[in-house]
Design an enzyme around this catalytic site. Sequence first.
Site, PDB file in Angstrom:
ATOM      1  N   SER A 255       0.989  -1.315  -0.001  1.00  0.00           N
ATOM      2  CA  SER A 255      -0.125  -0.055   0.103  1.00  0.00           C
ATOM      3  C   SER A 255       0.963   1.138   0.039  1.00  0.00           C
ATOM      4  O   SER A 255       1.943   1.314   0.687  1.00  0.00           O
ATOM      5  CB  SER A 255      -0.836  -0.187   1.152  1.00  0.00           C
TER       6      SER A 255
ATOM      7  N   GLY B 262       1.205  10.678   5.317  1.00  0.00           N
ATOM      8  CA  GLY B 262      -0.089  11.491   6.184  1.00  0.00           C
ATOM      9  C   GLY B 262      -1.208  10.963   5.482  1.00  0.00           C
ATOM     10  O   GLY B 262      -2.492  11.470   5.684  1.00  0.00           O
ATOM     11  N   LEU B 263      -1.386   9.860   4.759  1.00  0.00           N
ATOM     12  CA  LEU B 263      -2.549   9.238   4.285  1.00  0.00           C
ATOM     13  C   LEU B 263      -3.332  10.027   3.428  1.00  0.00           C
ATOM     14  O   LEU B 263      -4.674  10.176   3.659  1.00  0.00           O
ATOM     15  CB  LEU B 263      -3.284   8.539   5.546  1.00  0.00           C
TER      16      LEU B 263
ATOM     17  N   ASN C 192      -6.840  -1.194   1.192  1.00  0.00           N
ATOM     18  CA  ASN C 192      -6.455  -0.846   2.455  1.00  0.00           C
ATOM     19  C   ASN C 192      -6.939   0.269   3.158  1.00  0.00           C
ATOM     20  O   ASN C 192      -7.389   1.373   2.493  1.00  0.00           O
ATOM     21  CB  ASN C 192      -4.914  -0.409   2.122  1.00  0.00           C
TER      22      ASN C 192
ATOM     23  N   CYS D 203       0.052   2.920  10.801  1.00  0.00           N
ATOM     24  CA  CYS D 203       0.696   4.434  10.160  1.00  0.00           C
ATOM     25  C   CYS D 203       1.192   5.281  11.255  1.00  0.00           C
ATOM     26  O   CYS D 203       0.656   5.691  11.985  1.00  0.00           O
ATOM     27  CB  CYS D 203      -0.475   4.945   9.173  1.00  0.00           C
TER      28      CYS D 203
ATOM     29  N   GLY E 248      12.340   0.141   2.718  1.00  0.00           N
ATOM     30  CA  GLY E 248      13.466  -0.036   1.809  1.00  0.00           C
ATOM     31  C   GLY E 248      14.459  -1.250   2.484  1.00  0.00           C
ATOM     32  O   GLY E 248      14.238  -1.585   3.385  1.00  0.00           O
TER      33      GLY E 248
ATOM     34  N   THR F 146       9.008   0.065  -1.303  1.00  0.00           N
ATOM     35  CA  THR F 146       9.753   0.873  -1.835  1.00  0.00           C
ATOM     36  C   THR F 146      10.399   0.595  -3.405  1.00  0.00           C
ATOM     37  O   THR F 146      10.588   1.442  -4.054  1.00  0.00           O
ATOM     38  CB  THR F 146      10.747   1.047  -1.045  1.00  0.00           C
TER      39      THR F 146
END
Length: 308
Positions: free
Chosen positions: A26, A77-78, A104, A135, A221, A270
């Site tokens: 996501s 920050g979605l 998601n 998050c 990553g 990533t």
Amino acid sequence: MTATQAVDLSLRIGSLELQNPVGTASGTYGKGLEFQPFYEVARLGYVVVKTITTEARAGNPPPRLCEIPGGLMNSIGLPNPGVDAYIETVLPKLRTLGAPLVINIAGHDIADFAILARRFAAEEGIDALELNMSCPNVSGGLDYSTDPKVAKEVLVRARAETDLPLIAKLSPNVTDIRPIAEAAVAGGADAISAINTIVGMPVDWRKRRPILGRGFGGISGPCIKPVALRMVRMLYETVDVPIIGIGGIETADDAMEFFVAGASAIQVGTANYYRPTAAIELLEGLPERIASLGATSLQEVIGTLEMP
Ligand code: SIN
């Protein structure tokens, strides 16, 4: 048929049957449509799209991304248009992707998870929900996967609204991820995805300021892969549902590390930013690697790591 062609990559997550274990993480794959020029997205096992919330969100102040050695930091920050606009304008396009679609979702509070589960359960063409309980870049975003009671309640409330497979995406920012996973499974999770990003802070000492607009952010990553592998192993030894490994996965060799550690599926995150073909190349590389272990199916290699 060669030994490589005969390798069975299929798996199940709850009621969902996947032809292969390769998905996208996501937030790193846009709407999936952006990758269509690079390869046929329908060949992937599944696609997970960026988090959706009940209300529209603008996201965090810039800078939102910065590179670090071996990885990336984000404080996004979605940002998203909110569930109503998403269902009306984005979802119809996602239905054309062809790969199983995992939406998601994240709540501002526990009730939001239930609202979102109900809204998406009523829509056609959605194969599973991944609950972003982890998050680190929004107020309270980590609260859902740092306390077992809260984690269980999120799942119980979402489970009451849908029969779709529920995947609980957990945070590595805890002393012990195992009780959180057990609580999520007790609440009704069909799978656990791990890990979300590790909280950190990049600093510009000359400006005497953090580099990211919100100060702290999440690390992803290759540099987080060993952290993710350890947690996947711990989860494999703890819960009886499939584990979806996330964290620094770019190549088929990375994915194989996660499978032997105990993951049933993986997500490429990533790497999508710097090698858009990573996920499909990874998929193409799996059969020969599984065959090289003398196996004819993915299932035979999952969790076969011999721990000292
Ligand atoms: C973000 O939008 O801030 C990243 C999402 C996440 O870490 O869950």
